[in-house]
Design a protein around this motif. Sequence first.
Motif, PDB file in Angstrom:
ATOM      1  N   THR A   1       6.464   3.605   4.886  1.00  0.00           N
ATOM      2  CA  THR A   1       7.508   4.110   4.002  1.00  0.00           C
ATOM      3  C   THR A   1       8.644   3.099   3.979  1.00  0.00           C
ATOM      4  OG1 THR A   1       6.947   6.396   4.518  1.00  0.00           O
ATOM      5  CG2 THR A   1       9.125   5.998   3.562  1.00  0.00           C
TER       6      THR A   1
ATOM      7  N   TYR B   1      10.852  -4.530  -3.448  1.00  0.00           N
ATOM      8  CA  TYR B   1       9.594  -3.799  -3.327  1.00  0.00           C
ATOM      9  C   TYR B   1       8.427  -4.678  -3.790  1.00  0.00           C
ATOM     10  CZ  TYR B   1       6.281   0.059  -3.554  1.00  0.00           C
ATOM     11  OH  TYR B   1       5.201   0.871  -3.353  1.00  0.00           O
TER      12      TYR B   1
ATOM     13  N   ARG C   1      12.482   2.458   2.394  1.00  0.00           N
ATOM     14  CA  ARG C   1      13.658   3.088   1.784  1.00  0.00           C
ATOM     15  C   ARG C   1      14.356   2.027   0.938  1.00  0.00           C
ATOM     16  NH1 ARG C   1      13.609   8.449   2.230  1.00  0.00           N
ATOM     17  NH2 ARG C   1      12.647   9.072   4.177  1.00  0.00           N
TER      18      ARG C   1
ATOM     19  N   THR D   1       0.585   4.708   7.030  1.00  0.00           N
ATOM     20  CA  THR D   1       1.276   4.599   5.750  1.00  0.00           C
ATOM     21  C   THR D   1       2.664   4.039   6.041  1.00  0.00           C
ATOM     22  OG1 THR D   1       0.089   6.473   4.807  1.00  0.00           O
ATOM     23  CG2 THR D   1       2.180   5.888   3.782  1.00  0.00           C
TER      24      THR D   1
ATOM     25  N   ALA E   1      -1.372  -0.437  -1.392  1.00  0.00           N
ATOM     26  CA  ALA E   1      -1.414   1.012  -1.646  1.00  0.00           C
ATOM     27  C   ALA E   1      -0.901   1.802  -0.442  1.00  0.00           C
ATOM     28  CB  ALA E   1      -2.831   1.448  -1.993  1.00  0.00           C
ATOM     29  N   ARG E   2      -0.779   1.164   0.708  1.00  0.00           N
ATOM     30  CA  ARG E   2      -0.261   1.831   1.902  1.00  0.00           C
ATOM     31  C   ARG E   2       1.257   1.963   1.874  1.00  0.00           C
ATOM     32  NH1 ARG E   2      -3.283  -1.027   6.813  1.00  0.00           N
ATOM     33  NH2 ARG E   2      -1.952   0.397   7.995  1.00  0.00           N
ATOM     34  N   LEU E   3       1.899   1.291   0.925  1.00  0.00           N
ATOM     35  CA  LEU E   3       3.362   1.363   0.787  1.00  0.00           C
ATOM     36  C   LEU E   3       3.761   2.622   0.025  1.00  0.00           C
ATOM     37  CD1 LEU E   3       4.280  -2.291  -0.188  1.00  0.00           C
ATOM     38  CD2 LEU E   3       5.005  -1.101   1.872  1.00  0.00           C
ATOM     39  N   THR E   4       4.704   3.352   0.578  1.00  0.00           N
ATOM     40  CA  THR E   4       5.291   4.509  -0.078  1.00  0.00           C
ATOM     41  C   THR E   4       6.781   4.251  -0.214  1.00  0.00           C
ATOM     42  OG1 THR E   4       3.665   5.994   0.887  1.00  0.00           O
ATOM     43  CG2 THR E   4       5.695   6.994   0.092  1.00  0.00           C
ATOM     44  N   ALA E   5       7.291   4.336  -1.439  1.00  0.00           N
ATOM     45  CA  ALA E   5       8.707   4.065  -1.687  1.00  0.00           C
ATOM     46  C   ALA E   5       9.500   5.358  -1.755  1.00  0.00           C
ATOM     47  CB  ALA E   5       8.860   3.300  -2.993  1.00  0.00           C
ATOM     48  N   ALA E   6      10.721   5.294  -1.220  1.00  0.00           N
ATOM     49  CA  ALA E   6      11.661   6.416  -1.278  1.00  0.00           C
ATOM     50  C   ALA E   6      13.065   5.840  -1.429  1.00  0.00           C
ATOM     51  CB  ALA E   6      11.564   7.255  -0.009  1.00  0.00           C
TER      52      ALA E   6
ATOM     53  N   THR F   1      12.464   0.536   6.981  1.00  0.00           N
ATOM     54  CA  THR F   1      11.022   0.792   6.934  1.00  0.00           C
ATOM     55  C   THR F   1      10.606   1.701   8.076  1.00  0.00           C
ATOM     56  OG1 THR F   1      10.451  -1.120   8.319  1.00  0.00           O
ATOM     57  CG2 THR F   1      10.504  -1.476   5.939  1.00  0.00           C
TER      58      THR F   1
ATOM     59  N   GLN G   1       5.091  -5.818  -1.629  1.00  0.00           N
ATOM     60  CA  GLN G   1       3.708  -5.695  -2.080  1.00  0.00           C
ATOM     61  C   GLN G   1       2.975  -7.033  -1.948  1.00  0.00           C
ATOM     62  OE1 GLN G   1       4.727  -4.035  -5.969  1.00  0.00           O
ATOM     63  NE2 GLN G   1       3.517  -2.213  -5.453  1.00  0.00           N
TER      64      GLN G   1
END
Length: 92
Positions: A64, A9, A66, A62, A24-29, A49, A13
Amino acid sequence: MPALHSRTYEQAQAEFTRRDISAARLTAAAQHKDVTLPRDHGDWYICDTSPRPGDPLTAATTVTVRLAKDFSDCTTSFNGYLYEKNDPASTP
């Protein structure tokens, strides 16, 4: 969309920053339903992704990612669960 598979991750970034894309457009799950993503997940590996690598990124997109703690866990799945015992469809 850059190819991020197998990177951490933190590396994702840095790649976004290098390309002048806001991290900031990265969303982690979490990759698996039975895994809770910890607050500090910078060293976790990207399994998948959305959008896919090569897809265009608009200003509003955005991303995402995984994540899995171990890269080898990216290919392990029991109906979306990391551990077979947690899969409701599993029979003992």
